[in-house]
Every structure is written in structure tokens, then in C-alpha cells.
Design an enzyme around this catalytic site. Structure first.
Site, PDB file in Angstrom:
ATOM      1  N   HIS A   1       7.160 -76.165 -60.400  1.00 41.23           N
ATOM      2  CA  HIS A   1       5.981 -76.966 -60.071  1.00 41.23           C
ATOM      3  C   HIS A   1       6.121 -78.400 -60.592  1.00 41.23           C
ATOM      4  O   HIS A   1       5.956 -79.374 -59.854  1.00 41.23           O
ATOM      5  CB  HIS A   1       4.743 -76.294 -60.674  1.00 41.23           C
ATOM      6  CG  HIS A   1       3.488 -77.095 -60.574  1.00 41.23           C
ATOM      7  ND1 HIS A   1       2.650 -77.057 -59.482  1.00 41.23           N
ATOM      8  CD2 HIS A   1       2.911 -77.975 -61.455  1.00 41.23           C
ATOM      9  CE1 HIS A   1       1.625 -77.869 -59.674  1.00 41.23           C
ATOM     10  NE2 HIS A   1       1.756 -78.436 -60.856  1.00 41.23           N
TER      11      HIS A   1
ATOM     12  N   HIS B   1       3.307 -82.514 -53.990  1.00 43.49           N
ATOM     13  CA  HIS B   1       3.838 -81.203 -54.398  1.00 43.49           C
ATOM     14  C   HIS B   1       3.416 -80.128 -53.409  1.00 43.49           C
ATOM     15  O   HIS B   1       4.226 -79.313 -52.950  1.00 43.49           O
ATOM     16  CB  HIS B   1       3.335 -80.827 -55.791  1.00 43.49           C
ATOM     17  CG  HIS B   1       3.472 -79.359 -56.102  1.00 43.49           C
ATOM     18  ND1 HIS B   1       2.530 -78.427 -55.695  1.00 43.49           N
ATOM     19  CD2 HIS B   1       4.442 -78.660 -56.727  1.00 43.49           C
ATOM     20  CE1 HIS B   1       2.912 -77.218 -56.064  1.00 43.49           C
ATOM     21  NE2 HIS B   1       4.069 -77.331 -56.705  1.00 43.49           N
TER      22      HIS B   1
ATOM     23  N   ASP C   1       4.997 -82.309 -64.797  1.00 42.09           N
ATOM     24  CA  ASP C   1       3.591 -82.092 -64.437  1.00 42.09           C
ATOM     25  C   ASP C   1       2.701 -83.077 -65.193  1.00 42.09           C
ATOM     26  O   ASP C   1       1.794 -83.694 -64.625  1.00 42.09           O
ATOM     27  CB  ASP C   1       3.208 -80.652 -64.776  1.00 42.09           C
ATOM     28  CG  ASP C   1       1.952 -80.184 -64.051  1.00 42.09           C
ATOM     29  OD1 ASP C   1       1.585 -80.779 -63.018  1.00 42.09           O
ATOM     30  OD2 ASP C   1       1.345 -79.209 -64.514  1.00 42.09           O
TER      31      ASP C   1
END
Length: 367
Positions: free
Chosen positions: A271, A257, A171
Site C-alpha cells: 500500500h 493508489h 504511506d
């Protein structure tokens, strides 16, 4: 357009920081709703209870339902109304923390955030990512302010599965590239302004820390210990990435994403794992230098981040699937339109397949 930078009111980080949580929360409220998953709450419940009791903060515990959805936010908001709560304490990972922030906003009360994993940059941000109850991305909820308190106990982070920590690096990996794209495009950031030099510098620092300390931090986390390298990367994953992304802006990586969530087979991937692949797609889309692309791929391979579609669950890559992802990535309002050039589903379709081919090629070199 004015330049705007936002940040949490107070950020606390260190091994054993949870022992002081009551002192910090007592400055914000006297009756808390503690919201999180069973595993997250279980990791700190004894220390949290001791510290809250010591500082005379009453509290009730409720468990997070699994998705940051409008339905879940409404359910928890009702608990607040029924119990005269005046502060929300969110515990755990990104979706639980986003729910706590959204609920506190709805109730117009302070929120304290205690991540038990360093898997996303959600803890510091004035943003909640809303999903459907089935886990498909729905929208961004931009909040009027950042959390009042973010407290990160690195000794607790070190005990979480290393894959979650690595996901946080995925991330954070996107932060600098998305910030740079937004700056070049003069695109607005999350609070509705342009990036400051400070925010861009923090975004670049985030990337530099990952490259310098990421591999060593991952090895330390494999042993469940919090070294100084771990402290550096936790700060990058949590604080620097959070400040960098919302005060500089999001671009293609996070939009990819979101597009990938239309494929059910990607829902098991974290994520940050999908964002890492999205970062590679952004670099291809922007036609970045071979040196930069190789640097990112090598970093991903060194810490265990995915660089191919197969690694995030897309075992059978078909034109129809990738077309759906590309269309969702380019939906109106998506952050990919912050890139400094016009983006089309055709261009994204090509970039996804090219990024996958690059990832596979470098993956084969390491075998």
C-alpha cells in the site's frame, strides 16, 4: 462547517509494550476474539497469551483470510456471534487491522489494535479500506469512532521485514501534502468537518520526522534493532500519519493508489509503496516547486521507496493502462476531488506519466 479532530482513546508505544497488553485490554472486555494473520499472531502469541491470562481475559484465536472484504467481515462477525465475544483484538498489518475494526463496528463492541508492522497508518484510524476478494479497491468504510486501544511494541516492529517499515514511510509521506491540499480547498475530513490547526501541525510534523529520521531508522531496521530514530518513525508512520490523514483529509496520493489497483501487476506492491508514487503524482499535478519534488524523490530513493511505475510492477507502460488508472483515480467520490482545483482523467493521465519520467530521470542519476 465545523472543525473536527478525532483520535484513538489510548495509544501505547515502546519496546516490550506487549507485556502490558492484558492490563489495557481488561479495561475494555473480558472475552476477546484475537484476529490476525499467522505470521502476525505468531510474533506475539506467547507474550499476548501470558498477559491476557494474567489479567483474566478469555480469548479465542482466528486467522485473517487475506483481504478486508465484505465477505471476510461477515465471516468473522459470525464467529463473534457464536462465541459471545465482547472485544476484538486485531493483530498484524493494515488489512487485518481494518477487518478487525469493521467487525467490531458491526458487532458494536470495542476494538484493540496491535500492529506487528509499521507499514500503514491503519492502526489509529476510524476507517476500513474495503477491497474485493481479488484485492481491487472497492470503497472506504468510515467508522463512528477510532480504536479503543492501539498498542505498538517497537521491539516487535524491528523484527519485521524492513520493506514493510519503509512502506509505512511511503504511506506517511503523503500525509502532509494531502492535508495541505484539503486545507487549501476547505475540503471535509473523514469525520465530516474541517481540519483543526492541531491536525495540520501533526501532519507537518509527520513529514519533518520522516525527512530527519527516516534514513537512519531504515538502516537500524536492517539490523533488526529499535533505536530512538525507529521510535520516532514508528510514531510518524502510525500515530501522526493516522491522526493527520483522517482529521485533515485525503487527496490525490491515495486516489492514485486506488486507481493503480485496477492493474493486477501492481498487487504485489505494498500500500505505502503505491502511495509514495501517488504522492509524486500529486506533486506534479499541483505543480509544486522543483525543490519540493526533488526533496521527496531524494527521500524516497534514500529509503528505497518507488518513484517509477516499473518499481511498483508496471513493466510495460501503455496508454491504455495509464488511462484506466486515471479514470479509476477520478471516479466519483474519490479523494482526488479534495484538491483545490478541478481534476480530470486527462490531467491525471499526464501527471502519472510525468511523475514516472521524473522518477526515472532521478533514478538514472543515482546509478
Amino acid at each position: 462547517m465545523n472543525k473536527i479532530m478525532i483520535s484513538p482513546n489510548r495509544y501505547v508505544q515502546g519496546a516490550g509494550a506487549i507485556a502490558d497488553v492484558g492490563k489495557h485490554i481488561s479495561l475494555l472486555g473480558t472475552k476477546a476474539l484475537v484476529l490476525g494473520g499467522k505470521r502476525g499472531i505468531g510474533a506475539i502469541e506467547n507474550a499476548l497469551s501470558t498477559s491476557l491470562n494474567e489479567h483474566k481475559v478469555q480469548f479465542i484465536i482466528r486467522y485473517f483470510g487475506g483481504e478486508c472484504s465484505h465477505q471476510e467481515i461477515a465471516r468473522v462477525a459470525e464467529v463473534i456471534k457464536q462465541n459471545d465475544i465482547n472485544i476484538v483484538v486485531g493483530i498484524g498489518g493494515g488489512k487485518a487491522l481494518d477487518t478487525a475494526k469493521a467487525v467490531a463496528h458491526s458487532a458494536k463492541i470495542p476494538v484493540a489494535i496491535i500492529p506487528t508492522i509499521a507499514a500503514t497508518d491503519a492502526p489509529c484510524s476510524a476507517l476500513s479500506v474495503i477491497y474485493t476478494p481479488e484485492g481491487v479497491f472497492e470503497s472506504y468504510l468510515v467508522l463512528p469512532k477510532n480504536p479503543d486501544l492501539v498498542l505498538v511494541d517497537t521491539a516487535i516492529i524491528a523484527k519485521a521485514p524492513a520493506r514493510l517499515f519503509v512502506s509505512g514511510m511511503g504511506d506517511a509521506l503523503a500525509t502532509w501534502f494531502e492535508a495541505d491540499a484539503c486545507a487549501k480547498a476547505f475540503a471535509g475530513n473523514l469525520p465530516g468537518g474541517l481540519s483543526t490547526s492541531a491536525a495540520l501541525t501533526l501532519a507537518k510534523l509527520c513529514y519533518d520526522i520522516l525527512l530527519e529520521y527516516g534514513y537512519r531508522a531504515k538502516l537500524a531496521l536492517d539490523q533488526c534493532v529499535a533505536t530512538e530514530a525507529v521510535e520516532k518513525v514508528v510514531e510518524a508512520n502510525t500515530l501522526l500519519s493516522g491522526l493527520g490523514f483522517e482529521s485533515s483529509g485525503l487527496a490525490a496520493a491515495h486516489a492514485v493508489h486506488n486507481g493503480l489497483t485496477v492493474l493486477e501487476e501492481t498487487h504485489h506492491a505494498y500500500h505505502g509503496e503505491k502511495v509514495a508514487f501517488g504522492t509524486l503524482v500529486q506533486l506534479v499535478l499541483e505543480n509544486r516547486t522543483t525543490k519540493t519534488i526533488e526533496e521527496v524523490i531524494r527521500f524516497c530513493l534514500s529509503v528505497g521507496l518507488p518513484v517509477t511505475l516499473k518499481q511498483i510492477g508496471v513493466a510495460q507502460v501503455t496508454p491504455d493502462k495509464i488511462r484506466k488508472v486515471a479514470e479509476a483515480t477520478c471516479a466519483p467520490g474519490e479523494t482526488i476531488h479534495n484538491e483545490p482545483f478541478a481534476v480530470s482523467p486527462d490531467a491525471v493521465y499526464a501527471a502519472i506519466l510525468a511523475a514516472d519520467a521524473l522518477g526515472n530521470a532521478y533514478l538514472q542519476k543515482t546509478l
